[in-house]
Design a protein around this motif. Structure first.
Motif, PDB file in Angstrom:
ATOM      1  N   ARG A 214      53.631  41.910  55.727  1.00  0.00           N
ATOM      2  CA  ARG A 214      52.481  42.053  54.834  1.00  0.00           C
ATOM      3  C   ARG A 214      52.641  43.335  54.001  1.00  0.00           C
ATOM      4  O   ARG A 214      53.233  44.315  54.459  1.00  0.00           O
ATOM      5  N   HIS A 215      52.078  43.302  52.801  1.00  0.00           N
ATOM      6  CA  HIS A 215      52.160  44.439  51.873  1.00  0.00           C
ATOM      7  C   HIS A 215      50.768  44.678  51.283  1.00  0.00           C
ATOM      8  O   HIS A 215      50.203  43.779  50.655  1.00  0.00           O
ATOM      9  N   HIS A 216      50.205  45.868  51.536  1.00  0.00           N
ATOM     10  CA  HIS A 216      48.820  46.157  51.144  1.00  0.00           C
ATOM     11  C   HIS A 216      48.722  47.461  50.362  1.00  0.00           C
ATOM     12  O   HIS A 216      49.598  48.335  50.452  1.00  0.00           O
TER      13      HIS A 216
ATOM     14  N   GLU B 137      45.651  42.969  49.444  1.00  0.00           N
ATOM     15  CA  GLU B 137      47.023  42.505  49.665  1.00  0.00           C
ATOM     16  C   GLU B 137      47.763  42.389  48.342  1.00  0.00           C
ATOM     17  O   GLU B 137      47.238  41.860  47.360  1.00  0.00           O
TER      18      GLU B 137
ATOM     19  N   HIS C  79      45.247  39.122  44.310  1.00  0.00           N
ATOM     20  CA  HIS C  79      46.276  40.063  44.753  1.00  0.00           C
ATOM     21  C   HIS C  79      46.220  41.355  43.945  1.00  0.00           C
ATOM     22  O   HIS C  79      45.751  41.388  42.807  1.00  0.00           O
TER      23      HIS C  79
ATOM     24  N   ARG D 273      54.154  37.417  51.112  1.00  0.00           N
ATOM     25  CA  ARG D 273      53.806  37.212  52.521  1.00  0.00           C
ATOM     26  C   ARG D 273      54.825  36.223  53.101  1.00  0.00           C
ATOM     27  O   ARG D 273      55.040  35.155  52.550  1.00  0.00           O
TER      28      ARG D 273
END
Length: 329
Positions: free
Chosen positions: A249-251, A288, A194, A292
């Motif tokens: 989602r977080h990217h 990512e 991550h 999630r």
């Protein structure tokens, strides 16, 4: 008799060995037919390229999404009535940047270890968000406190059996209140390889909120985030709706320039030698950051949280699940 044997399905054969043999033959036959169709399609595409014609149209597979039931509430680009009401709804002040969103995050009364861990992840995602310990306070008192302190939203994370299982988003000062079921939670620390998010304001991506209800839920989610993202931070927060499940989602992203070797013929030669010339292409790489999770709308209530006298704009009921191809967002 032969036609009857051909029409015989493996499930109709009682003998296990014979049933397995027939099933294997049918599977092999389907595989050969699939290869035959693929070769015919490749040959047709090759012939079209040689003749300079248009490529044959690709077959579109049938999915639950593209066969969804007709819904009259799906928003259209020329829906003047919808966009006229948007300018005066509960979220217009934040979305027009007339005020800065300020979010209070708290938990249910009976908390667990993964509840605060999830909240710490949310604090790193939502700018200008603050955590307040729930204690024994009633939610209505928390709503009154948040109004006095100029909070624009309250987010309550409910836990059950040490696992966050629901999320309540209350828009202040006058609602609405959205209740979501929360599932498939993977925390930031549990994601393999991550990334670590920065403090920049993220870009927000909302996908597939097509109906009037979906449009309203999308604006409610949008009101949690500032409307002036810092693009230099290269952070993206995504809420993707698919079959009424909202995937979060977080990217982080970055653009890279790489050499792309493409073959270009250099004149007509005896052995048709091909000279490769490097070309540059820009690609996007994603990492990512987490967490999630998945949300499913349970209800949308008028006003702030009120379980007894509150009126509901929309609430999910078991009798609504009559068809797999019926969606509400």
């Amino acid at each position: 008799m032969t036609k009857a044997k051909e029409a015989l399905l493996p499930s109709m054969i009682k003998n296990k060995a014979k049933r397995s043999e027939v099933h294997a033959k049918l599977k092999h036959q389907k595989k050969l037919e699939k290869k035959k169709k693929a070769k015919a399609r490749e040959a047709a595409e090759k012939k079209a390229l040689e003749l300079g014609e248009d490529l044959p149209p690709k077959s579109i597979p049938r999915t639950i999404e593209n066969t969804r039931e007709l819904d009259e509430t799906v928003c259209k680009p020329d829906d003047d009535e919808l966009f006229a009401g948007v300018d005066a709804d509960e979220f217009s002040g934040i979305l027009k940047q007339e005020c800065i969103p300020k979010v209070l995050i708290t938990t249910s009364r009976f908390n667990s270890t993964r509840g605060p861990a999830f909240i710490s992840d949310l604090l790193s995602i939502i700018p200008n968000s603050h955590y307040h310990k729930r204690g024994t306070y009633d939610l209505k008192k928390i709503v009154e406190y948040a109004k006095k302190k100029d909070f624009t939203s309250i987010m309550v994370i409910h836990t059950n059996r040490r696992e966050p299982d629901a999320m309540l988003i209350i828009t202040l000062p006058d609602g609405p209140t959205a209740h979501f079921k929360l599932s498939n939670l993977v925390l930031h620390k549990d994601l393999k390889n991550h990334g670590n998010p920065t403090s920049h304001k993220p870009e927000l991506v909302l996908n597939n909120f097509t109906t009037h209800l979906g449009h309203r839920i999308g604006r409610l989610i949008q009101s949690l985030f500032p409307q002036d993202p810092n693009f230099k931070g290269r952070r993206v927060v995504t809420f993707h709706n698919q079959r009424d499940f909202i995937f979060f989602r977080h990217h982080r992203y970055i653009f890279e320039t790489r050499e792309d070797k493409q073959s270009e013929p250099k004149g007509k030669q005896k052995k048709d030698k091909v000279v490769t010339t490097p070309k540059e292409k820009v690609i996007a790489r994603l990492q990512e950051c987490g967490p999630r999770f998945t949300l499913k709308l349970i209800s949308l209530q008028h006003g702030t949280f009120d379980t007894r006298g509150g009126e509901y704009e929309w609430a999910h009921k078991p009798e609504m699940d009559t068809s797999r191809r019926r969606f509400f967002l």
